[in-house]
Motif scaffolding. Structure first.
Motif, PDB file in Angstrom:
ATOM      1  N   THR A   1      37.128  38.663  35.708  1.00  0.00           N
ATOM      2  CA  THR A   1      38.366  38.857  34.951  1.00  0.00           C
ATOM      3  C   THR A   1      38.935  37.572  34.355  1.00  0.00           C
ATOM      4  OG1 THR A   1      39.481  38.763  37.078  1.00  0.00           O
ATOM      5  CG2 THR A   1      39.086  40.947  36.164  1.00  0.00           C
ATOM      6  N   GLY A   2      38.225  36.463  34.521  1.00  0.00           N
ATOM      7  CA  GLY A   2      38.662  35.231  33.874  1.00  0.00           C
ATOM      8  C   GLY A   2      39.838  34.563  34.588  1.00  0.00           C
TER       9      GLY A   2
ATOM     10  N   ILE B   1      29.483  30.840  33.770  1.00  0.00           N
ATOM     11  CA  ILE B   1      29.617  32.298  33.632  1.00  0.00           C
ATOM     12  C   ILE B   1      28.266  32.985  33.456  1.00  0.00           C
ATOM     13  CG2 ILE B   1      31.982  32.173  32.803  1.00  0.00           C
ATOM     14  CD1 ILE B   1      31.154  32.419  30.014  1.00  0.00           C
TER      15      ILE B   1
ATOM     16  N   GLY C   1      43.403  39.874  37.627  1.00  0.00           N
ATOM     17  CA  GLY C   1      42.209  40.030  38.470  1.00  0.00           C
ATOM     18  C   GLY C   1      42.356  39.327  39.807  1.00  0.00           C
TER      19      GLY C   1
ATOM     20  N   GLY D   1      41.362  47.221  35.376  1.00  0.00           N
ATOM     21  CA  GLY D   1      41.061  47.370  36.804  1.00  0.00           C
ATOM     22  C   GLY D   1      42.344  47.149  37.588  1.00  0.00           C
TER      23      GLY D   1
ATOM     24  N   GLU E   1      37.120  46.702  30.308  1.00  0.00           N
ATOM     25  CA  GLU E   1      37.857  45.576  29.710  1.00  0.00           C
ATOM     26  C   GLU E   1      39.261  46.064  29.377  1.00  0.00           C
ATOM     27  OE1 GLU E   1      37.606  42.187  28.804  1.00  0.00           O
ATOM     28  OE2 GLU E   1      39.655  42.629  28.180  1.00  0.00           O
ATOM     29  N   LYS E   2      40.273  45.341  29.836  1.00  0.00           N
ATOM     30  CA  LYS E   2      41.653  45.809  29.613  1.00  0.00           C
ATOM     31  C   LYS E   2      42.121  45.634  28.163  1.00  0.00           C
ATOM     32  CE  LYS E   2      43.886  41.489  30.910  1.00  0.00           C
ATOM     33  NZ  LYS E   2      44.896  40.793  31.697  1.00  0.00           N
ATOM     34  N   GLU E   3      41.560  44.649  27.469  1.00  0.00           N
ATOM     35  CA  GLU E   3      41.967  44.396  26.082  1.00  0.00           C
ATOM     36  C   GLU E   3      41.212  45.354  25.142  1.00  0.00           C
ATOM     37  OE1 GLU E   3      44.303  41.982  25.073  1.00  0.00           O
ATOM     38  OE2 GLU E   3      44.659  41.783  27.220  1.00  0.00           O
TER      39      GLU E   3
ATOM     40  N   GLY F   1      31.867  36.272  29.236  1.00  0.00           N
ATOM     41  CA  GLY F   1      30.459  35.940  29.473  1.00  0.00           C
ATOM     42  C   GLY F   1      29.998  36.317  30.867  1.00  0.00           C
ATOM     43  N   ALA F   2      30.873  36.152  31.855  1.00  0.00           N
ATOM     44  CA  ALA F   2      30.488  36.482  33.233  1.00  0.00           C
ATOM     45  C   ALA F   2      30.272  37.986  33.364  1.00  0.00           C
ATOM     46  CB  ALA F   2      31.547  35.993  34.212  1.00  0.00           C
TER      47      ALA F   2
ATOM     48  N   GLU G   1      35.489  32.434  35.627  1.00  0.00           N
ATOM     49  CA  GLU G   1      36.736  31.683  35.813  1.00  0.00           C
ATOM     50  C   GLU G   1      37.643  32.287  36.880  1.00  0.00           C
ATOM     51  OE1 GLU G   1      38.677  30.755  32.110  1.00  0.00           O
ATOM     52  OE2 GLU G   1      40.261  29.622  33.113  1.00  0.00           O
TER      53      GLU G   1
ATOM     54  N   ASN H   1      37.901  35.029  26.978  1.00  0.00           N
ATOM     55  CA  ASN H   1      38.074  33.669  26.541  1.00  0.00           C
ATOM     56  C   ASN H   1      36.737  33.037  26.201  1.00  0.00           C
ATOM     57  OD1 ASN H   1      40.677  32.639  26.447  1.00  0.00           O
ATOM     58  ND2 ASN H   1      39.881  30.880  27.529  1.00  0.00           N
TER      59      ASN H   1
ATOM     60  N   VAL I   1      34.265  44.283  36.013  1.00  0.00           N
ATOM     61  CA  VAL I   1      35.615  44.206  35.456  1.00  0.00           C
ATOM     62  C   VAL I   1      35.740  42.947  34.612  1.00  0.00           C
ATOM     63  CG1 VAL I   1      38.071  44.352  35.992  1.00  0.00           C
ATOM     64  CG2 VAL I   1      36.399  45.245  37.625  1.00  0.00           C
TER      65      VAL I   1
ATOM     66  N   ALA J   1      32.593  36.406  39.636  1.00  0.00           N
ATOM     67  CA  ALA J   1      31.854  35.434  38.824  1.00  0.00           C
ATOM     68  C   ALA J   1      32.729  34.930  37.692  1.00  0.00           C
ATOM     69  CB  ALA J   1      30.592  36.073  38.239  1.00  0.00           C
TER      70      ALA J   1
HETATM   71  P1  ADP Z   1      34.775  34.423  31.976  1.00  0.00           P
HETATM   72  O1  ADP Z   1      34.717  33.225  31.089  1.00  0.00           O
HETATM   73  O2  ADP Z   1      34.878  34.068  33.409  1.00  0.00           O
HETATM   74  O3  ADP Z   1      33.723  35.427  31.674  1.00  0.00           O
HETATM   75  P2  ADP Z   1      36.773  35.533  30.209  1.00  0.00           P
HETATM   76  O4  ADP Z   1      38.159  35.040  30.109  1.00  0.00           O
HETATM   77  O5  ADP Z   1      35.843  35.195  29.116  1.00  0.00           O
HETATM   78  O6  ADP Z   1      36.195  35.102  31.627  1.00  0.00           O
HETATM   79  O7  ADP Z   1      36.769  37.125  30.307  1.00  0.00           O
HETATM   80  C1  ADP Z   1      37.549  37.830  31.220  1.00  0.00           C
HETATM   81  C2  ADP Z   1      37.874  39.173  30.625  1.00  0.00           C
HETATM   82  O8  ADP Z   1      38.430  40.023  31.637  1.00  0.00           O
HETATM   83  C3  ADP Z   1      38.924  39.108  29.516  1.00  0.00           C
HETATM   84  O9  ADP Z   1      38.420  39.772  28.380  1.00  0.00           O
HETATM   85  C4  ADP Z   1      40.136  39.825  30.115  1.00  0.00           C
HETATM   86  O10 ADP Z   1      40.900  40.504  29.149  1.00  0.00           O
HETATM   87  C5  ADP Z   1      39.486  40.786  31.104  1.00  0.00           C
HETATM   88  N1  ADP Z   1      40.346  41.227  32.203  1.00  0.00           N
HETATM   89  C6  ADP Z   1      41.205  40.477  32.926  1.00  0.00           C
HETATM   90  N2  ADP Z   1      41.819  41.209  33.871  1.00  0.00           N
HETATM   91  C7  ADP Z   1      41.331  42.467  33.770  1.00  0.00           C
HETATM   92  C8  ADP Z   1      41.551  43.680  34.474  1.00  0.00           C
HETATM   93  N3  ADP Z   1      42.408  43.762  35.489  1.00  0.00           N
HETATM   94  N4  ADP Z   1      40.880  44.802  34.076  1.00  0.00           N
HETATM   95  C9  ADP Z   1      39.996  44.732  33.043  1.00  0.00           C
HETATM   96  N5  ADP Z   1      39.739  43.610  32.351  1.00  0.00           N
HETATM   97  C10 ADP Z   1      40.392  42.478  32.695  1.00  0.00           C
END
Ligand code: ADP
Length: 449
Positions: A191-192, A431, A223, A156, A34-36, A14-15, A412, A42, A10, A410
């Motif tokens: 999910t960051g 990540i 998340g 998710g 990915e929800k976006e 990067g993670a 943030e 980030n 989910v 994993a």
């Molecule tokens: P990290 O640096 O830990 O990898 P990021 O902020 O780069 O975290 O990425 C987290 C991703 O997870 C973002 O693209 C965000 O839109 C996505 N995300 C957050 N919550 C959900 C969710 N409930 N379902 C799907 N994607 C999600």
């Protein structure tokens, strides 16, 4: 496409990408959601670098560093509130993670300094281009090559468990498909953080109410709620980091590497006031004490040439430029005479090799070449250190310190790696490393279940 796999990941930062690729390479079938509408989270905005110690890239440049020094810096930066077992994973895997990315095609050959580090250990593409966008591109290309099933616009919602408490899948909501279940033996939450969600931020740290954020819109923390509903314990949610240098003009984050490569910070009175490459919490607090709660990054053409990223900021129109420091001062209402004296004084410190004024540990270059530049900066909410509690295998734990079988975290979204304050360059390192660990562990677990 079928909705039954070994591992669901989910989040496409990067993670999430590292976890997906690593799980695949361990033999698991993977769906990444990915929800976006866009990938990269980030992570793709990260500009500073990927911290790692004792790498081939450092050795090629004659940089002396050690795993232990990275460990000490990380703990000190986190005010010793980090979970030492997680820091151990971070630092001992850091070189391996750089090698893993390099083997997949990444260029991490430029090595620079970031705040709180006692050596140059922030790895980034040659010429100093943004590390996050590069890392995400390489991971995405590798996910495509592996034919990993990636679903955008898919959120998710809820973890599905069986009667014994083992994870069995995830309820998701697709923008077009609506709600459906993905059956899986393991779910990885990547999910960051929640820096973009000021309501959540201000509840945890009221001082930060109304602060702008450097983060992408998806950084809302849903998340965390998904994990909490599945019984996950949380840790350190109250530790929320402001990044000291958000451009006042453009709202864009100006990477710490600008200071690492030689820029100084001055106030409106034209004076330095802090060791520019101290930790982010200290630098942010110092800027908020200055007139107007902002300060200026000041640098010359030699700094500009050392870091490609700076041309991006100039392109965005947030970097006033002048031929002399006095003229630069006029543009930005900074005391130009004092600014000239401050830079002259700084240049003598560079020559002597010791900053007796503020104890800045690296003095890479004098500021005396060609045009001068100023970027007005103020702190913005950047990173949330806290999150779900994990162990060193990236397994998510409940309040009784027991592992929730099949649930991994994993990046943030987790807490513990960075303690009370994250060092610049440690997020990308976190990540990639914990993404890999989570992916490999989840793949191994799913084979047994
Ligand atoms: P990290 O640096 O830990 O990898 P990021 O902020 O780069 O975290 O990425 C987290 C991703 O997870 C973002 O693209 C965000 O839109 C996505 N995300 C957050 N919550 C959900 C969710 N409930 N379902 C799907 N994607 C999600």
């Amino acid at each position: 496409p079928k909705d039954t796999v070994d591992v669901v990941v989910v989040g496409s930062g990067g993670a999430g990408f590292s976890a997906s690729v690593a799980a695949h390479d361990k033999g698991a079938s993977v769906i990444l959601i990915e929800k976006e509408p866009v990938i990269g989270g980030n992570a793709k905005l990260a500009a500073g670098g990927m911290n790692a110690a004792w790498t081939d890239q450092q050795k090629a440049k004659g940089i002396e560093d050690s795993v232990d020094s990275m460990r000490k810096d990380t703990m000190k930066g986190g005010r010793d509130l980090n979970n030492p077992a997680l820091v151990d994973v971070l630092v001992t895997h850091s070189k391996g993670s750089v090698d893993w990315m390099t083997a997949m095609g990444a260029d991490l050959n430029d090595v620079g300094r970031m705040g709180g580090a006692s050596a140059n250990r922030s790895h980034r593409p040659t010429g100093g281009a943004g590390v996050g966008a590069h890392v995400i591109q390489v991971l995405y290309d590798n996910a495509v090559k592996r034919d990993i099933d990636m679903r955008m616009n898919t959120r998710g919602i809820e973890i599905l468990k069986d009667d014994s408490g083992k994870v069995k899948g995830l309820l998701v909501k697709g923008m077009y498909k609506g709600y459906y279940w993905i059956k899986a033996d393991a779910v990885i939450l990547a999910t960051g953080g929640f820096a973009k969600n000021n309501d959540r931020v201000a509840k945890l740290d009221p001082k930060l109410k109304g602060f702008i954020s450097t983060n992408q819109p998806g950084a809302t923390g849903d998340g965390i709620d998904v994990a909490a509903n599945a019984g996950a314990a949380m840790q350190d949610l109250q530790y929320i980091q402001a990044h000291p240098t958000l451009s006042v003009k453009g709202g864009v984050m100006v990477t710490e590497a600008v200071r690492g490569n030689g820029a100084i910070l001055v106030n409106r009175e034209g004076k330095r006031f802090v060791n520019e490459i101290t930790t982010r919490d200290k630098a942010s607090a110092a800027i908020l004490e200055q007139t107007g709660k902002s300060a200026y990054l000041i640098f010359d053409d030699s700094v500009r040439k050392s870091l490609k990223k700076i041309d991006k900021y100039i392109g965005l129109g947030v970097v006033p430029t002048a031929d002399t420091l006095v003229n630069l001062g006029k543009l930005e209402n900074i005391d130009g005479k004092a600014l000239t004296e401050t830079v002259a004084r700084y240049n003598t410190l560079v020559t002597s090799g010791k900053d007796t004024d503020f104890g800045r540990p690296n003095l890479p270059r004098a500021l005396n070449e060609g045009n001068y530049y100023a970027i007005e900066v103020t702190p913005g909410i950047h990173h949330t250190m806290g999150g779900v509690k994990i162990d060193s295998k990236a397994e998510i734990m409940n309040a009784k310190q027991q592992v929730i079988p099949g649930l991994y975290g994993a990046g943030e979204v987790t807490g513990g790696v960075h303690g009370a304050n994250r060092l610049g360059g440690n997020a990308i390192s976190d990540i990639i490393t914990f993404g890999r660990v989570a992916g490999e562990e989840a793949a191994t677990y799913s084979k047994k279940n």
